[in-house]
Write a protein that holds these residues in place. Structure first.
Motif, short mmCIF file in Angstrom:
data_model
loop_
_atom_site.label_atom_id
_atom_site.label_comp_id
_atom_site.label_asym_id
_atom_site.label_seq_id
_atom_site.Cartn_x
_atom_site.Cartn_y
_atom_site.Cartn_z
N GLU A 180 9.18 28.87 13.72
CA GLU A 180 8.58 28.16 14.84
C GLU A 180 9.55 27.13 15.41
N SER A 236 6.05 28.14 20.23
CA SER A 236 5.24 27.59 19.14
C SER A 236 4.43 28.72 18.51
N LEU A 237 3.89 28.46 17.33
CA LEU A 237 3.03 29.45 16.68
C LEU A 237 1.84 29.79 17.56
N THR A 266 -0.63 33.82 13.66
CA THR A 266 0.78 33.49 13.40
C THR A 266 0.88 32.42 12.33
N SER A 295 4.07 29.97 10.11
CA SER A 295 5.47 29.57 10.08
C SER A 295 6.25 30.42 9.08
#
Ligand code: GLY
Ligand code: MN
Ligand code: MN
Length: 465
Positions: free
Chosen positions: A121, A146-147, A158, A160
């Motif tokens: 991320e 971003s996620l 999603t 990290s």
């Protein structure tokens, strides 16, 4: 290196970036907040859940891990433009803008299967990675999503990448990857029949490729004036590949004169001469990573000579014979046999075969194949030679089904030193390659907008040059 470790900076030993905490604090402050981005959902997201569900159903009880893969090193600390593994792109719908090293996990241990996409991320501007890491720092290579942005884009959960190592270790090696042959075959075969999203992307790839061919036609004069005219041809096509799509689907074959007989001629350093033919085999890969694969063989001065025309029309007849019989239920190998019969008849007609057409078609003999050693076509999609891991019974021995996309690409190649053909044939190579979609009743030629018949091709050249 474990996946969750921050990637080392390959350029660090020549970096002069200050490292004091005061500098870090200074660099980390004074940036506008951009965290409230909204992202439109990708049209692929309507199709990817079904693709993943098919994988989960076939491998029920397993955890399936599909890696996008790392960026490939070109030399030292420079990398090739990134491209994720095609199976990853297919199952996530994430194309050219995939964050390198991402991983798709399909957890099929319980009936309520779920998919998780792990990605590196965005690091945050208060990290030293942000400005000091030339490999992945956003100051260097651009902002990472971003996620939540990726989750919105692809309609998938999603997480990290920093959590991935831990996730994997909890599985205690109970997961499968593409090294598992059955999985590799399955995800390859899953792409044999294209869905509506894929067909639409293939149409875009074809349209962009046709613009590339037009650009080449416009630059033929410039190519003829340059000692390495093939490079002028190659780069004219490439300009359109980058402007209209993402990249090339494969290295362009810009083969003038006898270079056309080298099937994958990509050195492209020869001249483009008045009186010769130019064989251009090129395809644009669009942002979703689908590619076209198109060949036209054109007279450089705009007009086929009588012999060039005769050879060209022989190849065209082979292609048209395949077009006429291709429909659902026909076997791939029957298409090849159809093209081969025409090639055998033509080479026999010119007196090149040692025996009859039937003799040559005998699997033991195959004399005509001297002048066309390659196949008549292949599946096309995310990979230029798509579905390559499919089992033979699912590919060459398989039946055509609606939604399949493949090439029809017969050719004839008379090498400049081939003593079995008359001197005037030597150094002439012709291939005609179209991309087709199987319909309910036959095939649709996706590349039909690019002329194939001699008169139409000459008129097209006159219009664009
Ligand atoms: N461009 C490679 C092929 O036609 O298969
Ligand atoms: Mn091809
Ligand atoms: Mn090709």
């Amino acid at each position: 290196m474990s996946k969750d470790a921050v990637k080392p900076d390959p350029g660090a030993n020549r970096s002069r970036t200050p490292t004091s905490q005061a500098f870090l604090d200074y660099m980390g402050s004074g940036w506008a907040d951009d965290s409230s981005e909204t992202v439109a959902v990708s049209p692929a997201a309507e199709f990817t859940p079904l693709r993943r569900a098919k994988v989960a159903a076939a491998f029920a009880g397993e955890v399936i891990v599909i890696e996008a893969g790392p960026a490939a090193t070109r030399s030292n600390d420079t990398e090739y433009r990134y491209r994720p593994h095609s199976a990853f792109a297919h199952l996530t719908g994430w194309g050219a803008h995939t964050v390198p090293d991402s991983v798709l996990v399909i957890d099929a241990r319980t009936e309520a299967t779920k998919s998780i996409l792990f990605l590196r991320e965005t690091a945050g501007k208060d990290s030293s990675e942000f400005f000091a890491n030339s490999a992945i720092g956003e100051f260097w290579v651009g902002q990472r999503p971003s996620l939540s942005a990726v989750s919105q884009l692809l309609a998938i959960e999603t997480r990290s990448l920093s959590e991935y190592e831990d996730f994997l270790s909890k599985l205690e090696n109970n997961y499968i990857t593409l090294e598992n042959l059955a999985l590799a075959e399955f995800v390859s075969e899953l792409r044999l029949v294209k869905d509506d999203f894929e067909i639409a992307e293939m149409r875009k790839a074809v349209a962009a490729s046709i613009k590339g061919f037009e650009e080449v036609a416009s630059n033929l004069g410039k190519a003829m004036a340059h000692p390495r005219g093939e490079r002028v041809v190659e780069t004219a096509f490439f300009s359109q590949a980058r402007a209209e799509g993402h990249d090339l689907g494969y290295e362009t074959i810009a083969a003038a004169g006898h270079h056309a007989c080298t099937l994958h001629w990509i050195i492209n350093n020869g001249p483009v001469r008045d009186g010769d033919l130019l064989l251009l085999d090129a395809g644009v890969e669009v942002e979703s990573l689908y590619t076209a694969d198109v060949t036209r063989t054109i007279p450089i001065n705009g007009k086929f000579s009588p012999l060039q025309r005769e050879i060209y029309e022989a190849v065209l007849e082979a292609a048209d014979a395949v077009f006429a019989m291709a429909k659902p239920g026909v076997l791939f190998k029957e298409m090849h046999a159809t093209a081969m019969r025409v090639i055998a008849e033509k080479t026999h007609g010119w007196g090149f075969l040692p025996g009859s057409v039937e003799d040559s078609l005998n699997p033991e003999n195959q004399h005509h194949r001297r002048w066309m050693v390659h196949g008549t076509g292949h599946h096309l999609g995310l990979d230029v030679h798509d579905c390559a891991q499919a089992r033979r019974e699912m590919s060459m021995d398989a039946e055509l089904k609606p939604g399949m996309i493949f090439t029809i690409e017969p050719g004839l190649y008379f090498h400049k030193d081939d003593l079995l053909v008359p001197a005037e044939f030597r150094g002439i190579g012709v291939r005609i390659e179209d991309d087709v979609l199987v319909t309910e009743t036959g095939v649709e030629n996706l590349t039909a907008a690019l002329p194939r018949k001699v008169d139409e091709l000459e008129a097209w050249l006159a219009k664009h040059r």
